[in-house]
Motif scaffolding. Sequence first.
Motif, PDB file in Angstrom:
ATOM      1  N   LYS A 188       6.574 -23.669  -0.282  1.00 49.92           N
ATOM      2  CA  LYS A 188       6.523 -25.131  -0.773  1.00 49.92           C
ATOM      3  C   LYS A 188       5.364 -24.868  -1.887  1.00 49.92           C
ATOM      4  O   LYS A 188       4.995 -25.653  -2.821  1.00 49.92           O
ATOM      5  CB  LYS A 188       5.971 -25.959   0.128  1.00 49.92           C
ATOM      6  CG  LYS A 188       6.930 -26.458   1.153  1.00 49.92           C
ATOM      7  CD  LYS A 188       6.690 -27.392   2.083  1.00 49.92           C
ATOM      8  CE  LYS A 188       5.934 -26.822   3.312  1.00 49.92           C
ATOM      9  NZ  LYS A 188       6.735 -25.800   4.061  1.00 49.92           N
TER      10      LYS A 188
ATOM     11  N   ARG B   7      -0.673 -24.576  -1.330  1.00 47.36           N
ATOM     12  CA  ARG B   7      -2.023 -24.300  -1.436  1.00 47.36           C
ATOM     13  C   ARG B   7      -2.274 -23.792  -2.849  1.00 47.36           C
ATOM     14  O   ARG B   7      -3.558 -24.443  -3.284  1.00 47.36           O
ATOM     15  CB  ARG B   7      -2.226 -23.072  -0.345  1.00 47.36           C
ATOM     16  CG  ARG B   7      -2.202 -23.384   0.926  1.00 47.36           C
ATOM     17  CD  ARG B   7      -1.789 -22.453   2.099  1.00 47.36           C
ATOM     18  NE  ARG B   7      -1.358 -22.896   3.447  1.00 47.36           N
ATOM     19  CZ  ARG B   7      -0.108 -23.453   3.571  1.00 47.36           C
ATOM     20  NH1 ARG B   7       0.812 -23.288   2.850  1.00 47.36           N
ATOM     21  NH2 ARG B   7       0.276 -23.977   4.791  1.00 47.36           N
TER      22      ARG B   7
ATOM     23  N   HIS C  87      -2.081 -16.674   2.292  1.00 46.72           N
ATOM     24  CA  HIS C  87      -1.088 -17.370   3.068  1.00 46.72           C
ATOM     25  C   HIS C  87       0.281 -16.535   3.310  1.00 46.72           C
ATOM     26  O   HIS C  87       0.584 -16.674   4.463  1.00 46.72           O
ATOM     27  CB  HIS C  87      -0.493 -18.632   2.286  1.00 46.72           C
ATOM     28  CG  HIS C  87       0.295 -19.577   2.844  1.00 46.72           C
ATOM     29  ND1 HIS C  87       0.113 -20.021   4.290  1.00 46.72           N
ATOM     30  CD2 HIS C  87       1.623 -19.855   2.338  1.00 46.72           C
ATOM     31  CE1 HIS C  87       1.307 -20.792   4.479  1.00 46.72           C
ATOM     32  NE2 HIS C  87       2.083 -20.653   3.307  1.00 46.72           N
TER      33      HIS C  87
ATOM     34  N   ARG D 220      11.082 -19.161   5.252  1.00 40.27           N
ATOM     35  CA  ARG D 220      11.412 -19.754   3.866  1.00 40.27           C
ATOM     36  C   ARG D 220      12.960 -19.533   3.718  1.00 40.27           C
ATOM     37  O   ARG D 220      13.396 -19.160   2.330  1.00 40.27           O
ATOM     38  CB  ARG D 220      10.656 -18.707   2.821  1.00 40.27           C
ATOM     39  CG  ARG D 220       9.228 -19.325   2.945  1.00 40.27           C
ATOM     40  CD  ARG D 220       8.304 -18.233   2.111  1.00 40.27           C
ATOM     41  NE  ARG D 220       6.948 -18.974   2.007  1.00 40.27           N
ATOM     42  CZ  ARG D 220       5.823 -18.381   1.488  1.00 40.27           C
ATOM     43  NH1 ARG D 220       5.918 -17.165   0.842  1.00 40.27           N
ATOM     44  NH2 ARG D 220       4.556 -19.086   1.310  1.00 40.27           N
TER      45      ARG D 220
ATOM     46  N   GLN E 134      -0.492 -29.972   9.856  1.00 37.38           N
ATOM     47  CA  GLN E 134      -0.146 -29.204  10.891  1.00 37.38           C
ATOM     48  C   GLN E 134       0.446 -30.030  11.962  1.00 37.38           C
ATOM     49  O   GLN E 134       1.395 -29.568  12.853  1.00 37.38           O
ATOM     50  CB  GLN E 134      -1.155 -28.492  11.333  1.00 37.38           C
ATOM     51  CG  GLN E 134      -0.933 -27.509  12.864  1.00 37.38           C
ATOM     52  CD  GLN E 134       0.323 -26.444  12.532  1.00 37.38           C
ATOM     53  OE1 GLN E 134       0.163 -25.675  11.696  1.00 37.38           O
ATOM     54  NE2 GLN E 134       1.247 -26.515  13.617  1.00 37.38           N
TER      55      GLN E 134
HETATM   56  C1  GRG Z   1      -1.526 -13.607  11.327  1.00 39.28           C
HETATM   57  C2  GRG Z   1      -3.780 -14.024  10.812  1.00 39.28           C
HETATM   58  C3  GRG Z   1      -2.588 -14.370  10.955  1.00 39.28           C
HETATM   59  C4  GRG Z   1      -2.444 -16.030  10.904  1.00 39.28           C
HETATM   60  C5  GRG Z   1      -0.893 -16.524  11.004  1.00 39.28           C
HETATM   61  C6  GRG Z   1      -0.034 -18.982   9.055  1.00 39.28           C
HETATM   62  C7  GRG Z   1      -0.132 -18.616  10.577  1.00 39.28           C
HETATM   63  C8  GRG Z   1      -1.465 -18.014  11.000  1.00 39.28           C
HETATM   64  C9  GRG Z   1       0.794 -18.825  11.252  1.00 39.28           C
HETATM   65  C10 GRG Z   1       2.241 -19.295  10.852  1.00 39.28           C
HETATM   66  C11 GRG Z   1       2.454 -20.567  11.816  1.00 39.28           C
HETATM   67  C12 GRG Z   1       2.323 -21.718  11.589  1.00 39.28           C
HETATM   68  C13 GRG Z   1       2.864 -22.562  12.117  1.00 39.28           C
HETATM   69  C14 GRG Z   1       0.976 -21.629  10.811  1.00 39.28           C
HETATM   70  C15 GRG Z   1       0.449 -23.046  10.571  1.00 39.28           C
HETATM   71  C16 GRG Z   1       0.399 -23.227   9.254  1.00 39.28           C
HETATM   72  C17 GRG Z   1       1.522 -23.467   8.620  1.00 39.28           C
HETATM   73  C18 GRG Z   1       2.381 -24.756   8.991  1.00 39.28           C
HETATM   74  C19 GRG Z   1       2.068 -22.462   8.079  1.00 39.28           C
HETATM   75  C20 GRG Z   1       3.331 -22.667   7.047  1.00 39.28           C
HETATM   76  O1  GRG Z   1       3.014 -23.118   5.828  1.00 39.28           O
HETATM   77  P1  GRG Z   1       3.988 -23.716   4.866  1.00 39.28           P
HETATM   78  O2  GRG Z   1       4.918 -24.862   5.619  1.00 39.28           O
HETATM   79  O3  GRG Z   1       5.067 -22.367   4.321  1.00 39.28           O
HETATM   80  O4  GRG Z   1       3.146 -24.214   3.779  1.00 39.28           O
HETATM   81  P2  GRG Z   1       5.593 -22.040   3.236  1.00 39.28           P
HETATM   82  O5  GRG Z   1       6.651 -21.380   3.465  1.00 39.28           O
HETATM   83  O6  GRG Z   1       6.081 -23.303   2.582  1.00 39.28           O
HETATM   84  O7  GRG Z   1       4.534 -21.823   2.349  1.00 39.28           O
END
Ligand code: GRG
Length: 295
Positions: free
Chosen positions: A45, A48, A78, A97, A219
């Motif tokens: 998306k 950020r 990210h 993705r 979240q």
């Molecule tokens: C490995 C240090 C480390 C951290 C991982 C980002 C994360 C932390 C885990 C991914 C799983 C998750 C549900 C994280 C919460 C943040 C989140 C919703 C990430 C997904 O972000 P989007 O939806 O993804 O913006 P895109 O693919 O659209 O960029």
Amino acid sequence: MDFAEELKLRVSRVEDGIDRLLPPASEPSTRLHAAMRYSMQAGGKRLRPVLVLAASELFDAPGAADPLPAAVAVECVHTYSLVHDDLPCMDDDSLRRGRPTAHKAFDEATALLAGDALLTLAFEILPRAYSGSPALAAALVAELAGAAGSRRLIAGQMEDLIAERSAASTPDGLRFIHENKTAAMIAAALAMGGICADAPDFLVEALRAAGGQLGLAFQIVDDILDATSDTATLGKTAGKDAKAGKATYVSVHGLDAARRIARERSESAVAILRRLPGDTAFLAALAEGLAKRTH
Ligand code: GRG
């Protein structure tokens, strides 16, 4: 304002920046650079980096720095976190993705290294791109490193893994995870936009605060979508949280309360954003849209 068109313009600017600032896949190590590009150019998306650009646009500062490198640096961090999160030793996922995860498309070691390299690249981009203004470069590095480090993003991920393995999570524990795993990077993105535009500290702080609220809303919506949507729509595996017995806003508070809390957090973010100077229409619409998103 045609919100969809405005969003498209900024996403396309981010994608051009990514293409320009990532090493070419033809450069050795070609496998490593191909894996970095695979994950960074898989769509997403671009929330950020778009927040970085949109926050910077609020301040019509003469001689303001170009926020695009900062936006790309945020997306690098990210994306590294997603690549590492998908690894078998963490969330063990095969779809991200809408495509096979990096370790499925390449292999585990390559995915690990590509994640490492994206994280490192973010902190190469910032001082290089803002070399003309060392104070700005230092402020951006501090903001991003703070959000990505062991007190925020990685702390959230650590506690998430612990909570998952112990199957015991309190509302406060869950909030800690969300504030750090998700909201920290969203808050940093908004703050970095303000920093690029040389916004005064109190306004950078307001951007951070809005990002904190927006990140929580984002979240909680993610938790709701995991429980209510499907894999094809999300482009990542749906229903994972319930299957893993993981504590989420839906399992801890119930679906209706989770929806209410997401709405409250999002309204609080929008209220802070609307009080900022400049034309806040795009940022406010983006924040409102996130609470209603379907993927
Ligand atoms: C490995 C240090 C480390 C951290 C991982 C980002 C994360 C932390 C885990 C991914 C799983 C998750 C549900 C994280 C919460 C943040 C989140 C919703 C990430 C997904 O972000 P989007 O939806 O993804 O913006 P895109 O693919 O659209 O960029």
